[in-house]
Design an enzyme around this catalytic site. Structure first.
Site, PDB file in Angstrom:
ATOM      1  N   ASP A 597      20.698  22.297  30.590  1.00 20.89           N
ATOM      2  CA  ASP A 597      19.402  22.728  30.003  1.00 20.89           C
ATOM      3  C   ASP A 597      18.513  21.339  29.294  1.00 20.89           C
ATOM      4  O   ASP A 597      17.604  21.032  29.925  1.00 20.89           O
ATOM      5  CB  ASP A 597      19.325  23.502  29.013  1.00 20.89           C
ATOM      6  CG  ASP A 597      20.130  24.819  29.229  1.00 20.89           C
ATOM      7  OD1 ASP A 597      20.598  25.034  30.459  1.00 20.89           O
ATOM      8  OD2 ASP A 597      20.216  25.796  28.471  1.00 20.89           O
ATOM      9  N   GLU A 800      33.025  27.102  24.507  1.00 16.67           N
ATOM     10  CA  GLU A 800      32.153  26.756  25.648  1.00 16.67           C
ATOM     11  C   GLU A 800      31.890  25.265  25.861  1.00 16.67           C
ATOM     12  O   GLU A 800      31.934  24.811  26.974  1.00 16.67           O
ATOM     13  CB  GLU A 800      30.638  27.297  24.862  1.00 16.67           C
ATOM     14  CG  GLU A 800      29.329  26.903  25.903  1.00 16.67           C
ATOM     15  CD  GLU A 800      28.067  27.640  25.348  1.00 16.67           C
ATOM     16  OE1 GLU A 800      28.130  28.029  24.051  1.00 16.67           O
ATOM     17  OE2 GLU A 800      27.090  27.587  26.216  1.00 16.67           O
TER      18      GLU A 800
END
Ligand SMILES: *[C@@H]1O[C@H](CO)[C@@H](O)[C@H](O)[C@H]1NC(C)=O
Ligand SMILES: *[C@@H]1O[C@H](CO)[C@@H](O)[C@H](O)[C@H]1NC(C)=O
Ligand SMILES: CC(=O)N[C@H]1CO[C@H](CO)[C@@H](O)[C@@H]1O
Length: 833
Positions: A597, A800
């Site tokens: 992102d 993550e």
């Protein structure tokens, strides 16, 4: 509904007589579903994957792979104080105080074990879920032990089962919504022993759900009530409540339960205001069937003091007796399933060089990943109106502060319903399908059960629409939407996402070519059963048939990418051919389409931008589709794709290689419209290497890449390769999502390609380069395994991403998910030679 009433009447009066006839009838129906020979694999595959904890965003949510069918699961809460009920467990939430919560042994075709260490409720829970050999029956054993110092902790467990009205597997409506009823004499004061529900639905046939109260061997103790307490609240009994809720609301079981409880408590308070001491939490928080409701949603509630154990059995009435569970046979099936799961794991993953504890860790990586196997069915929000002009950017977000995420303002319409069978990145945080993640999820699975991987790939490719597009995030149905903030719910057809499934598919085809096709034999049913998991890959004709089925979708998907993400080449007189691409839908600080992102990209925003990672993904797609055309013997297509592939490789060098920075970079144009390279070293600049797009002869480029990879002032950290160079101006800035942290999926690709290039550059590489690669490989592999393992020991979870300076965990927890590729790293050789 007259038909349903008559049906219920008949069914519940004559169930026993019927069972025999019904069995024949259902066998017939099933045989019709699977009549031809070819279907025997289909049938085995279907049945062995019919049931599972496929509502994986819950701690335990069991459903069949049938649209809007039977939803079951477990909720629990502490009843030592008034507060516990407010933290009732149902959805797996990131913020819940769990020391652990994961499947530690699991196989989707057999079942397994989940352990949950709940620090708020002061209990450790073990949940064993097992299926019968034919896959159509299942059982759950729930065991809870109190934490030290909380020996007489009081806990309430609630089992729910609700029928959602059901649809056929092709999505059409069924003729009869089905029924689910209490099948023991009703007693408003609660029940001793086993509670039984019976039901019928078109797809499931006749079924029973039995919930016992432990057995003689358990140390179960139910708390007692003060003298004079209402009998209907007796905590020594099991309580049952059922009601009719609209089919689309069944998933809101927790809210519905709480509302019913609230009604009961309010009623008690208004009647017994003076005697509240007679109503401690373990009494007052029992549900009561105050209105004599009866309907499609059922709750069965128990109160325990200290240890607890009880079982749930689901029986497909049409199954032969040998396939059914009884309360006496559950334990031996659990023992058998767990030992088979362990054996299968050991056969597929060789971890004997690791300690016992590390092997447990390795097995939890796979189990947790597969425990995220989920089935979704529902509609999704898509914006097809606000077309994103190829020459405009979504939001002019120059005004946004660092760290703020700006989101394209999309307005969605519901489309669908669709179904999806997929793994999920993180059960607590991302309990839904992500296109970019899924290809990585499949890497550990390919080795373990490639048939399941193919099922998943097919399910995803089925979602490719007529334009060749697929939503990058699959938020199907109201339950899935309830876990996503509104501004992220709408998907846009202009926005694509890395086609990682194609990457996984090339790995799969590669490995299939390693098998000896001519040795494949015609598999009878007996063989199929033991081979299930690796059938298609071992059978060239089946693989060709499979590939033939998905080929048109893949082609349209590929064409869509080339059409919608085309970069400007001729306009600026650059490149050797027109293979160049730009991610659409980017903003100043984000390119959600790219999957990474907030990784820095060229500024200012310009339509002349070209993205090197996207060109590589196009290369992956092209290579994959070329291999498929090869399998299908489509010579013309194969040649066409081979040409595109070599054009892509040419343009990677011509458009994206920076001699100055010795790296692959994004491109744009300067004020004079001249081609320029914009270099932010990190994952993006590694992409040609990560996707095997750098030709072996380009050893100089490979050497520069390895040099920068191993430079601690650039990409090297003690915890893995960081996402962005330490020397980059954007390092650790903004929300710092992909601007420093170590991501395990990309690190897996780095290791895998160090290995790959070590091998294929043998004819070209200097001794020095060879040694550099060997060293980078060994140290990187060790660093990664060590840190993910240590953080797991420390926190009880894998994560993550990991901090590049401290190794500390970041982001979503239980991210299994592509972090599980660490299991593949464990299996890789320690050294290259
Ligand atoms: C519960 O789990 C924790 C680990 O999370 C462990 O330390 C503890 O011993 C367990 N307690 C019991 C009673 O098994
Ligand atoms: C493959 O497809 C062909 C044509 O549809 C069919 O005749 C054949 O039985 C299939 N083979 C297998 C192994 O599924
Ligand atoms: C350690 C190392 O070799 N780093 C190299 C990274 O790339 C730059 C070019 O931009 C080289 O100058 C460095 O030597």
């Amino acid at each position: 509904m007259l038909v349903a009433t008559i049906y219920q009447y008949l069914f519940f009066l004559l169930a026993t007589v019927w069972a025999i006839q019904e069995q024949d009838e259902f066998d017939l129906i099933r045989d019709q579903h699977f009549e031809d020979d070819d279907a025997s694999y289909e049938r085995l595959s279907h049945d062995s994957l019919l049931w599972g904890p496929y509502n994986s965003g819950r701690y335990l949510g069991i459903r069949p792979r049938i649209p809007e069918s039977l939803l079951s699961g477990l909720m629990w809460f502490n009843v030592d104080s008034q507060l516990g009920v407010g933290q009732a467990r149902d959805f797996y939430e990131q913020g819940d105080k769990m020391a652990r919560a994961n499947w530690v042994q699991f196989d989707p075709r057999l079942g397994g074990r989940q352990v949950i260490h709940d620090n708020d409720c002061h209990i450790n829970i073990t949940i064993d879920f097992v299926k019968s050999e034919n896959g159509r029956n299942w059982a759950v054993k729930i065991k809870s032990v109190p934490h030290a110092g909380h020996e007489s902790v009081k806990t309430s467990f609630v089992w729910y089962s609700g029928l959602q009205g059901e649809r056929k597997s092709d999505g059409t409506n069924v003729a009869n919504e089905g029924v689910l009823k209490l099948d023991i004499p009703r007693n408003e004061n609660g029940y001793k022993g086993t509670v039984k529900l019976s039901g019928f639905s078109e797809e499931l046939g006749l079924f029973e759900i039995k919930i016992n109260d432990g057995g003689d061997h358990t140390k179960n103790k139910h708390p007692s009530a003060p003298k004079g307490t209402m009998k209907a609240l007796n905590p020594k009994r099991t309580h049952h409540l059922s009601l009719r809720v609209p089919n689309p609301s069944v998933w809101q079981n927790r809210g519905i339960f709480m509302t019913l409880l609230k009604d009961s408590v309010q009623d008690i308070l208004s009647t017994y205001a003076e005697e509240t001491d007679k109503f401690p939490p373990h009494v007052v928080y029992n549900i009561r069937n105050m209105n004599n409701y009866e309907g499609n949603l059922h709750f069965v509630q128990k109160m325990f003091e200290g240890e607890a154990e009880f079982d749930v059995i689901y029986t497909d009435v049409a199954s032969p007796p040998t396939e059914r569970f009884t309360f006496e046979t559950i334990q031996s099936r659990i023992d058998e399933v767990l030992s088979r799961v362990n054996r299968k794991f050991r056969e597929n993953f060789q971890l004997h060089k690791f300690s016992d504890r590390q092997q447990e860790f390795g097995q939890e990586m796979l189990s947790g990943l597969l425990g995220g196997l989920s089935y979704f069915y529902g509609d999704q929000l898509v914006d097809r109106q606000s077309a994103i002009d190829a020459d405009e950017f979504l939001v002019n977000d120059d005004d946004f502060d660092d760290g703020e995420t700006e989101i394209p303002k999309l307005k969605g319409d519901l489309e669908g319903p669709y179904e999806l069978f997929t793994l999920v990145p993180s059960r607590p945080f991302f309990p839904r399908g992500f296109y970019w993640d899924e290809g990585f999820h499949l890497l550990p699975l390919l080795k373990y059960d490639s048939d399941l991987a193919l099922e998943i790939i097919k399910s995803w490719f089925n979602l490719i629409d007529d334009d060749g597009w697929i939503a990058r995030e699959q938020i199907l149905g109201a339950e899935s939407r309830s876990r996503v903030p509104a501004e992220f719910q709408v998907q846009s057809p202009a926005i694509v996402n890395p086609p990682t499934l194609m990457l996984a598919f090339t790995y799969l085809l590669d490995s299939s070519q390693r098998y000896k096709f001519d040795e494949a034999v015609d598999l009878g049913e007996g063989d199929l059963k033991s081979d299930i998991g690796q059938v298609v890959l071992n059978n060239p004709e089946m693989l060709a048939n499979y590939t033939r089925q998905i080929y048109p979708k893949l082609k349209s998907h590929f064409d869509m990418f080339r059409r919608t993400q085309q970069g400007s080449v001729e306009e600026f007189n650059r490149g050797q051919n027109k293979e160049a691409y730009r991610w659409r839908g980017r903003t100043v600080s984000h390119s959600l389409a790219s999957g990474i992102d907030d990784y820095p990209r060229p500024l200012p925003l310009d339509v002349a931008e070209l993205n090197v990672d996207l060109l590589c993904w196009m290369g992956v797609m092209t290579r994959s589709i070329r291999m498929i055309a090869g399998i299908l013997e489509l010579k013309e297509d194969e040649q066409h794709f081979a040409k595109v592939e070599s054009d892509i490789i040419d343009n990677l060098a011509a458009l994206h290689w920076s001699e100055e920075h010795k790296a692959y970079c994004d491109a744009s144009v300067d004020d004079d419209d001249e081609h320029i390279l914009v270099c932010h070293k990190g994952y993006v600049s590694l992409f040609p290497f990560l996707t095997k797009m750098v030709p072996a002869e380009s050893v100089d480029k490979i050497e520069s890449i390895v040099d920068n990879l191993t430079d601690p002032e650039e990409l090297w950290s003690d915890y893995g390769i960081r996402s962005l160079s330490k020397a980059d101006e954007f390092y650790r800035t903004g929300e710092n999502y992909w601007r420093a942290p170590v991501w395990i999926n990309i690190n897996y690709l780095i290791l895998e390609n160090l290995q790959h290039y070590h091998e294929i550059t043998k004819p070209y590489a200097s001794r020095q380069l060879k040694e550099k690669i060997e060293m980078a490989y060994s140290e990187l592999r060790q660093n990664l395994i060590k840190n993910v393992y240590q953080q797991w020991e420390k926190t009880g979870f894998v994560w993550e991403s990991y901090d590049d300076q401290t190794g500390a965990n970041k982001g979503a927890k239980n991210f299994l998910g592509w972090t599980s590729t660490v299991l593949l790293m464990m299996e890789m050789p320690e050294k290259l030679d």
